[in-house]
Design a protein around this motif. Sequence first.
Motif, short mmCIF file in Angstrom:
data_model
loop_
_atom_site.label_atom_id
_atom_site.label_comp_id
_atom_site.label_asym_id
_atom_site.label_seq_id
_atom_site.Cartn_x
_atom_site.Cartn_y
_atom_site.Cartn_z
N THR A 1 43.27 -3.24 -0.88
CA THR A 1 43.10 -2.00 -1.64
C THR A 1 42.48 -2.19 -3.02
OG1 THR A 1 45.39 -2.16 -2.42
CG2 THR A 1 45.00 -0.86 -0.44
N LEU A 2 42.87 -3.27 -3.71
CA LEU A 2 42.42 -3.42 -5.10
C LEU A 2 41.25 -4.38 -5.26
CD1 LEU A 2 45.78 -3.49 -7.09
CD2 LEU A 2 44.39 -1.54 -6.35
N VAL A 3 41.16 -5.40 -4.41
CA VAL A 3 40.07 -6.37 -4.53
C VAL A 3 38.88 -5.96 -3.66
CG1 VAL A 3 39.38 -8.78 -4.30
CG2 VAL A 3 41.70 -8.21 -5.09
N SER A 4 39.15 -5.76 -2.38
CA SER A 4 38.06 -5.35 -1.48
C SER A 4 37.73 -3.86 -1.61
CB SER A 4 38.45 -5.64 -0.04
OG SER A 4 38.60 -7.03 0.17
N ALA A 5 38.67 -3.09 -2.18
CA ALA A 5 38.48 -1.64 -2.35
C ALA A 5 38.21 -0.96 -1.01
CB ALA A 5 37.36 -1.35 -3.34
N GLU A 6 38.93 -1.41 0.02
CA GLU A 6 38.82 -0.81 1.35
C GLU A 6 40.13 -0.09 1.66
OE1 GLU A 6 36.29 -0.75 3.31
OE2 GLU A 6 34.95 -2.20 2.34
N PRO A 7 40.08 0.93 2.50
CA PRO A 7 41.31 1.68 2.79
C PRO A 7 42.26 0.90 3.69
CG PRO A 7 39.50 2.50 4.14
CD PRO A 7 38.89 1.52 3.16
N ALA A 8 43.53 0.93 3.36
CA ALA A 8 44.56 0.38 4.25
C ALA A 8 45.07 1.55 5.09
CB ALA A 8 45.67 -0.26 3.44
N ASP A 9 44.22 1.99 6.02
CA ASP A 9 44.55 3.15 6.83
C ASP A 9 45.39 2.73 8.03
OD1 ASP A 9 42.71 1.87 8.46
OD2 ASP A 9 41.10 3.29 8.03
N GLU A 10 45.71 3.68 8.89
CA GLU A 10 46.61 3.40 10.01
C GLU A 10 46.04 2.33 10.94
OE1 GLU A 10 47.84 6.89 12.03
OE2 GLU A 10 48.79 7.79 10.26
N GLU A 11 44.75 2.37 11.18
CA GLU A 11 44.14 1.37 12.07
C GLU A 11 44.27 -0.03 11.49
OE1 GLU A 11 39.84 0.36 14.23
OE2 GLU A 11 40.03 2.09 12.87
N TRP A 12 43.95 -0.15 10.18
CA TRP A 12 44.06 -1.46 9.53
C TRP A 12 45.52 -1.94 9.52
CZ3 TRP A 12 46.69 -3.59 5.44
CH2 TRP A 12 46.27 -4.87 5.03
N VAL A 13 46.44 -1.04 9.23
CA VAL A 13 47.85 -1.41 9.16
C VAL A 13 48.38 -1.85 10.52
CG1 VAL A 13 50.19 -0.53 8.72
CG2 VAL A 13 48.33 -0.01 7.12
N ARG A 14 47.95 -1.19 11.59
CA ARG A 14 48.36 -1.61 12.94
C ARG A 14 47.86 -3.02 13.24
NH1 ARG A 14 47.36 3.82 14.44
NH2 ARG A 14 45.23 3.27 15.06
N GLY A 15 46.60 -3.29 12.90
CA GLY A 15 46.04 -4.61 13.13
C GLY A 15 46.73 -5.68 12.30
N PHE A 16 46.99 -5.35 11.04
CA PHE A 16 47.68 -6.29 10.17
C PHE A 16 49.08 -6.60 10.70
CE2 PHE A 16 50.86 -6.60 6.76
CZ PHE A 16 50.54 -7.85 6.26
N THR A 17 49.80 -5.57 11.13
CA THR A 17 51.16 -5.77 11.64
C THR A 17 51.15 -6.62 12.90
OG1 THR A 17 51.84 -3.63 10.71
CG2 THR A 17 53.24 -4.58 12.44
N ARG A 18 50.16 -6.41 13.75
CA ARG A 18 50.05 -7.19 14.98
C ARG A 18 49.85 -8.68 14.65
NH1 ARG A 18 46.64 -4.19 17.06
NH2 ARG A 18 44.73 -5.30 16.49
N VAL A 19 48.98 -8.97 13.70
CA VAL A 19 48.75 -10.36 13.30
C VAL A 19 49.98 -10.95 12.64
CG1 VAL A 19 47.40 -11.86 11.77
CG2 VAL A 19 46.25 -10.09 13.11
N LEU A 20 50.65 -10.14 11.80
CA LEU A 20 51.86 -10.62 11.11
C LEU A 20 52.95 -11.01 12.11
CD1 LEU A 20 53.47 -10.97 8.44
CD2 LEU A 20 54.16 -8.57 8.68
#
Length: 202
Positions: A178-197
């Motif tokens: 959100t702050l460095v890349s300035a990209e949205p942490a939207d639902e799609e990104w959050v689902r992918g991040f959670t899956r990797v986590l």
Amino acid sequence: MQTRSPAGRAGRPRSAAADAAILAATREALVELGWSKLTLGDVATRAGVAKTTLYRRWAGKNELVVDAVAELFDELRLPDSGSLAADIEGVVLQFAAILALPEAKSGLMAVVAEATRDEALRERIRASVVDRQKRLVLEGRARAQARGELPPEPDSEAASRTVDLIFDIVAGAVVHRTLVSAEPADEEWVRGFTRVLLHGLT
């Protein structure tokens, strides 16, 4: 809302209402003026308190802004969604929404930059933001263990290291997104991040 009490000083009793007004005024000033133009005098005027009231509570602008931003993160709540994955997604979306606020974005980036040359400020950020929000990891892990989604960790030192690691992974990824890349942490990104986590790259 929790109101943080900065390091106590001798003097008259604290006023929770005054503290709340000062922290709210600080966030308002961050949005309107930005970090560089924000002054304690302006914050005092906005909050309707004497400037000396601020100096009795905070040593300077850095500490005041840390506490004003920390209060935003105290609003984070871990949802009980029935699964660890859904709980993580819920709290990460909340976290990203807070970071998207102009007052959080400008305040956090400014104090982190200042903290690179100020150990005391770095410790205040750690105590006011990082350590306080690790409660979410502790709560989520305990809930997942009760569901049988995560194994128990009888070794308290190992368990503490796990909490630190999880917090660093989650906070680091969301802040960078959100702050460095300035990209949205939207639902799609959050689902992918959670899956990797939860499951790793495999």
